[in-house]
Design a protein around this motif. Structure first.
Motif, PDB file in Angstrom:
ATOM      1  N   ASP A  10       3.120   5.671   3.326  1.00  0.00           N
ATOM      2  CA  ASP A  10       3.270   4.407   2.596  1.00  0.00           C
ATOM      3  C   ASP A  10       4.729   4.172   2.235  1.00  0.00           C
ATOM      4  OD1 ASP A  10       0.581   3.969   2.705  1.00  0.00           O
ATOM      5  OD2 ASP A  10       0.166   4.589   0.645  1.00  0.00           O
ATOM      6  N   LEU A  11       5.106   2.901   2.255  1.00  0.00           N
ATOM      7  CA  LEU A  11       6.442   2.520   1.838  1.00  0.00           C
ATOM      8  C   LEU A  11       6.492   2.317   0.329  1.00  0.00           C
ATOM      9  CD1 LEU A  11       7.226  -0.212   4.531  1.00  0.00           C
ATOM     10  CD2 LEU A  11       8.061   2.147   4.515  1.00  0.00           C
ATOM     11  N   LYS A  12       7.662   2.503  -0.256  1.00  0.00           N
ATOM     12  CA  LYS A  12       7.895   2.101  -1.632  1.00  0.00           C
ATOM     13  C   LYS A  12       8.250   0.615  -1.627  1.00  0.00           C
ATOM     14  CE  LYS A  12       9.571   6.702  -2.853  1.00  0.00           C
ATOM     15  NZ  LYS A  12      10.735   7.511  -3.273  1.00  0.00           N
ATOM     16  N   PHE A  13       8.143  -0.012  -2.795  1.00  0.00           N
ATOM     17  CA  PHE A  13       8.391  -1.447  -2.857  1.00  0.00           C
ATOM     18  C   PHE A  13       9.769  -1.819  -2.319  1.00  0.00           C
ATOM     19  CE2 PHE A  13      10.396  -5.011  -5.010  1.00  0.00           C
ATOM     20  CZ  PHE A  13       9.550  -6.037  -4.648  1.00  0.00           C
ATOM     21  N   LEU A  14      10.819  -1.132  -2.758  1.00  0.00           N
ATOM     22  CA  LEU A  14      12.165  -1.490  -2.325  1.00  0.00           C
ATOM     23  C   LEU A  14      12.369  -1.215  -0.846  1.00  0.00           C
ATOM     24  CD1 LEU A  14      14.818  -2.675  -3.224  1.00  0.00           C
ATOM     25  CD2 LEU A  14      15.590  -0.387  -3.911  1.00  0.00           C
ATOM     26  N   SER A 147      -5.299   3.048  13.707  1.00  0.00           N
ATOM     27  CA  SER A 147      -4.444   3.996  12.985  1.00  0.00           C
ATOM     28  C   SER A 147      -4.332   3.679  11.508  1.00  0.00           C
ATOM     29  CB  SER A 147      -3.042   4.021  13.610  1.00  0.00           C
ATOM     30  OG  SER A 147      -2.477   2.721  13.612  1.00  0.00           O
ATOM     31  N   GLY A 148      -4.989   2.610  11.071  1.00  0.00           N
ATOM     32  CA  GLY A 148      -4.952   2.231   9.664  1.00  0.00           C
ATOM     33  C   GLY A 148      -4.596   0.772   9.484  1.00  0.00           C
ATOM     34  N   ALA A 149      -5.357   0.073   8.664  1.00  0.00           N
ATOM     35  CA  ALA A 149      -5.109  -1.351   8.418  1.00  0.00           C
ATOM     36  C   ALA A 149      -3.738  -1.547   7.778  1.00  0.00           C
ATOM     37  CB  ALA A 149      -6.197  -1.926   7.519  1.00  0.00           C
ATOM     38  N   LEU A 150      -3.050  -2.611   8.194  1.00  0.00           N
ATOM     39  CA  LEU A 150      -1.745  -2.948   7.634  1.00  0.00           C
ATOM     40  C   LEU A 150      -1.810  -4.172   6.725  1.00  0.00           C
ATOM     41  CD1 LEU A 150       0.615  -2.378  10.709  1.00  0.00           C
ATOM     42  CD2 LEU A 150       0.077  -0.806   8.834  1.00  0.00           C
ATOM     43  N   VAL A 151      -2.916  -4.899   6.772  1.00  0.00           N
ATOM     44  CA  VAL A 151      -3.117  -6.052   5.898  1.00  0.00           C
ATOM     45  C   VAL A 151      -4.575  -6.079   5.467  1.00  0.00           C
ATOM     46  CG1 VAL A 151      -1.327  -7.438   7.043  1.00  0.00           C
ATOM     47  CG2 VAL A 151      -3.711  -7.650   7.778  1.00  0.00           C
ATOM     48  N   CYS A 152      -4.853  -6.839   4.421  1.00  0.00           N
ATOM     49  CA  CYS A 152      -6.239  -7.079   4.034  1.00  0.00           C
ATOM     50  C   CYS A 152      -6.348  -8.471   3.423  1.00  0.00           C
ATOM     51  CB  CYS A 152      -6.765  -6.016   3.075  1.00  0.00           C
ATOM     52  SG  CYS A 152      -6.139  -6.137   1.391  1.00  0.00           S
ATOM     53  N   ARG A 153      -7.556  -9.013   3.489  1.00  0.00           N
ATOM     54  CA  ARG A 153      -7.818 -10.345   2.948  1.00  0.00           C
ATOM     55  C   ARG A 153      -8.399 -10.217   1.552  1.00  0.00           C
ATOM     56  NH1 ARG A 153     -12.015 -14.405   5.869  1.00  0.00           N
ATOM     57  NH2 ARG A 153     -13.480 -12.997   4.827  1.00  0.00           N
ATOM     58  N   LEU A 154      -7.821 -10.937   0.612  1.00  0.00           N
ATOM     59  CA  LEU A 154      -8.290 -10.902  -0.770  1.00  0.00           C
ATOM     60  C   LEU A 154      -9.424 -11.909  -0.973  1.00  0.00           C
ATOM     61  CD1 LEU A 154      -4.857 -10.855  -2.647  1.00  0.00           C
ATOM     62  CD2 LEU A 154      -6.371  -8.906  -2.224  1.00  0.00           C
ATOM     63  N   HIS A 163      -8.517 -18.044   1.575  1.00  0.00           N
ATOM     64  CA  HIS A 163      -8.265 -16.656   1.195  1.00  0.00           C
ATOM     65  C   HIS A 163      -6.767 -16.373   1.329  1.00  0.00           C
ATOM     66  CE1 HIS A 163     -12.423 -15.120   0.998  1.00  0.00           C
ATOM     67  NE2 HIS A 163     -12.676 -15.985   1.951  1.00  0.00           N
ATOM     68  N   ARG A 164      -6.270 -15.455   0.514  1.00  0.00           N
ATOM     69  CA  ARG A 164      -4.899 -14.976   0.665  1.00  0.00           C
ATOM     70  C   ARG A 164      -4.918 -13.593   1.308  1.00  0.00           C
ATOM     71  NH1 ARG A 164      -1.726 -14.723  -4.604  1.00  0.00           N
ATOM     72  NH2 ARG A 164      -3.612 -13.623  -5.255  1.00  0.00           N
ATOM     73  N   TRP A 165      -3.817 -13.273   1.994  1.00  0.00           N
ATOM     74  CA  TRP A 165      -3.663 -11.986   2.652  1.00  0.00           C
ATOM     75  C   TRP A 165      -2.519 -11.210   2.008  1.00  0.00           C
ATOM     76  CZ3 TRP A 165      -6.494 -10.201   7.010  1.00  0.00           C
ATOM     77  CH2 TRP A 165      -7.407 -11.132   7.528  1.00  0.00           C
ATOM     78  N   VAL A 166      -2.635  -9.887   1.993  1.00  0.00           N
ATOM     79  CA  VAL A 166      -1.569  -9.021   1.488  1.00  0.00           C
ATOM     80  C   VAL A 166      -1.342  -7.891   2.491  1.00  0.00           C
ATOM     81  CG1 VAL A 166      -1.972  -9.464  -0.956  1.00  0.00           C
ATOM     82  CG2 VAL A 166      -3.233  -7.634   0.185  1.00  0.00           C
ATOM     83  N   HIS A 167      -0.119  -7.332   2.476  1.00  0.00           N
ATOM     84  CA  HIS A 167       0.148  -6.185   3.340  1.00  0.00           C
ATOM     85  C   HIS A 167      -0.259  -4.908   2.615  1.00  0.00           C
ATOM     86  CE1 HIS A 167       3.620  -4.299   1.337  1.00  0.00           C
ATOM     87  NE2 HIS A 167       4.021  -5.522   1.017  1.00  0.00           N
ATOM     88  N   GLY A 171       0.488   0.756   0.370  1.00  0.00           N
ATOM     89  CA  GLY A 171      -0.798   1.197  -0.141  1.00  0.00           C
ATOM     90  C   GLY A 171      -1.666   0.007  -0.527  1.00  0.00           C
ATOM     91  N   ALA A 172      -2.803   0.299  -1.154  1.00  0.00           N
ATOM     92  CA  ALA A 172      -3.737  -0.755  -1.552  1.00  0.00           C
ATOM     93  C   ALA A 172      -3.083  -1.668  -2.582  1.00  0.00           C
ATOM     94  CB  ALA A 172      -5.002  -0.137  -2.135  1.00  0.00           C
ATOM     95  N   PRO A 173      -3.429  -2.959  -2.578  1.00  0.00           N
ATOM     96  CA  PRO A 173      -2.851  -3.885  -3.557  1.00  0.00           C
ATOM     97  C   PRO A 173      -3.246  -3.504  -4.968  1.00  0.00           C
ATOM     98  CG  PRO A 173      -4.696  -4.911  -2.418  1.00  0.00           C
ATOM     99  CD  PRO A 173      -4.398  -3.622  -1.698  1.00  0.00           C
ATOM    100  N   ALA A 174      -2.483  -3.997  -5.921  1.00  0.00           N
ATOM    101  CA  ALA A 174      -2.750  -3.697  -7.338  1.00  0.00           C
ATOM    102  C   ALA A 174      -4.191  -4.015  -7.668  1.00  0.00           C
ATOM    103  CB  ALA A 174      -1.816  -4.500  -8.229  1.00  0.00           C
ATOM    104  N   GLN A 175      -4.873  -3.062  -8.262  1.00  0.00           N
ATOM    105  CA  GLN A 175      -6.298  -3.227  -8.535  1.00  0.00           C
ATOM    106  C   GLN A 175      -6.565  -4.357  -9.510  1.00  0.00           C
ATOM    107  OE1 GLN A 175      -8.936  -1.638  -7.023  1.00  0.00           O
ATOM    108  NE2 GLN A 175      -7.264  -1.015  -5.678  1.00  0.00           N
ATOM    109  N   SER A 176      -5.635  -4.611 -10.414  1.00  0.00           N
ATOM    110  CA  SER A 176      -5.871  -5.663 -11.406  1.00  0.00           C
ATOM    111  C   SER A 176      -6.057  -7.005 -10.740  1.00  0.00           C
ATOM    112  CB  SER A 176      -4.707  -5.717 -12.394  1.00  0.00           C
ATOM    113  OG  SER A 176      -3.490  -5.962 -11.714  1.00  0.00           O
ATOM    114  N   GLY A 177      -5.142  -7.336  -9.808  1.00  0.00           N
ATOM    115  CA  GLY A 177      -5.242  -8.629  -9.145  1.00  0.00           C
ATOM    116  C   GLY A 177      -6.489  -8.718  -8.293  1.00  0.00           C
ATOM    117  N   ALA A 178      -6.756  -7.656  -7.534  1.00  0.00           N
ATOM    118  CA  ALA A 178      -7.936  -7.664  -6.681  1.00  0.00           C
ATOM    119  C   ALA A 178      -9.206  -7.705  -7.513  1.00  0.00           C
ATOM    120  CB  ALA A 178      -7.933  -6.423  -5.780  1.00  0.00           C
ATOM    121  N   ALA A 179      -9.208  -6.935  -8.604  1.00  0.00           N
ATOM    122  CA  ALA A 179     -10.398  -6.886  -9.453  1.00  0.00           C
ATOM    123  C   ALA A 179     -10.644  -8.227 -10.123  1.00  0.00           C
ATOM    124  CB  ALA A 179     -10.233  -5.801 -10.513  1.00  0.00           C
TER     125      ALA A 179
END
Length: 229
Positions: A10-14, A147-154, A163-167, A171-179
């Motif tokens: 996984d990449l870091k944000f920066l 080899s592993g999903a690079l995006v997912c649909r919210l 729907h919006r998409w995130v990379h 790692g997985a998108p912030a659980q708060s927003g998804a939840a």
């Protein structure tokens, strides 16, 4: 579509922000590419077309570039002048992606979650998609990589038509927003079911009242009523 042989770290944000900027500037400012540290800093910290807006220091960028270089995601060069160190991205090769997929991921790295329509519009300067369906097709491929999903649909947000998409590069998108989005979608569904149930009960009640009224009208007159002149 070529795919990396195994899941990547996984990449870091920066790290994602730097790669997104390098991918973007390679297409939009080819004469200045590869980028110097100053140009890269300006691209990472610019106030427009970035979500979130950040203020990364040169030391933070330099340390992050070293990490990316160790993973072969960034290449160093002195260019034609041979005097100023410059940086180029190697993202497409490491991840085994075509230009369209790289463009979509770059937009998601730079601008956050977006709808298919937003991605198509924002990608215009890097890659021209024929229509929204072609954007969605590439997103589906990125989401279904072996080899592993690079995006997912919210889930859809309340009041949203798309729907919006995130990379998933960080790692997985912030659980708060998804939840929150999932909870909102569940609430809307429960509300619709409740309204439908109430409408059904009202219809049954009206039918019962009408039936009762019909039965009362057909009853014989009472003795007191019959004795009246």
């Amino acid at each position: 579509m070529a795919q990396a042989s195994e899941p990547l770290q996984d990449l870091k944000f920066l790290e994602a922000r730097i790669l997104g900027v390098l991918i973007e500037k390679e297409k939009t400012t080819p004469d200045a590419y590869p980028l110097t540290l100053n140009s890269l800093s300006a691209g990472c910290n610019q106030k427009t077309a970035r979500d979130p807006v950040i203020s990364a220091s040169d030391s933070e960028l330099q340390a992050t570039l070293e990490e990316l270089r160790s993973r072969l995601l960034v290449l160093e060069t002195y260019g034609a002048s041979g005097r100023v160190l410059r940086y180029a991205q190697n993202f497409a090769k490491v991840y085994g992606l075509p230009t369209a997929g790289v463009t979509l991921l770059a937009m998601l790295m730079l601008r956050g979650a977006q709808t298919v329509s937003e991605l198509r519009a924002n990608s215009e300067r890097l890659y021209r998609f024929d229509d929204a369906s072609s954007v969605e097709a590439y997103l589906e491929e990125l989401a279904a990589r072996s080899s592993g999903a690079l995006v997912c649909r919210l889930p859809k947000q309340p009041g949203s038509r798309e729907h919006r998409w995130v990379h998933l590069l960080c790692g997985a998108p912030a659980q708060s927003g998804a939840a929150e989005a999932t909870a909102a979608e569940k609430t809307n569904t429960e509300l619709e079911e409740r309204v439908a149930r109430l409408e059904s009960e009202v219809a049954e009640l009206r039918a019962a009242i009408q039936a009762l009224g019909g039965a009362t009208g057909a009853a014989p007159a009472s003795p007191a009523t019959a004795a009246e002149p």
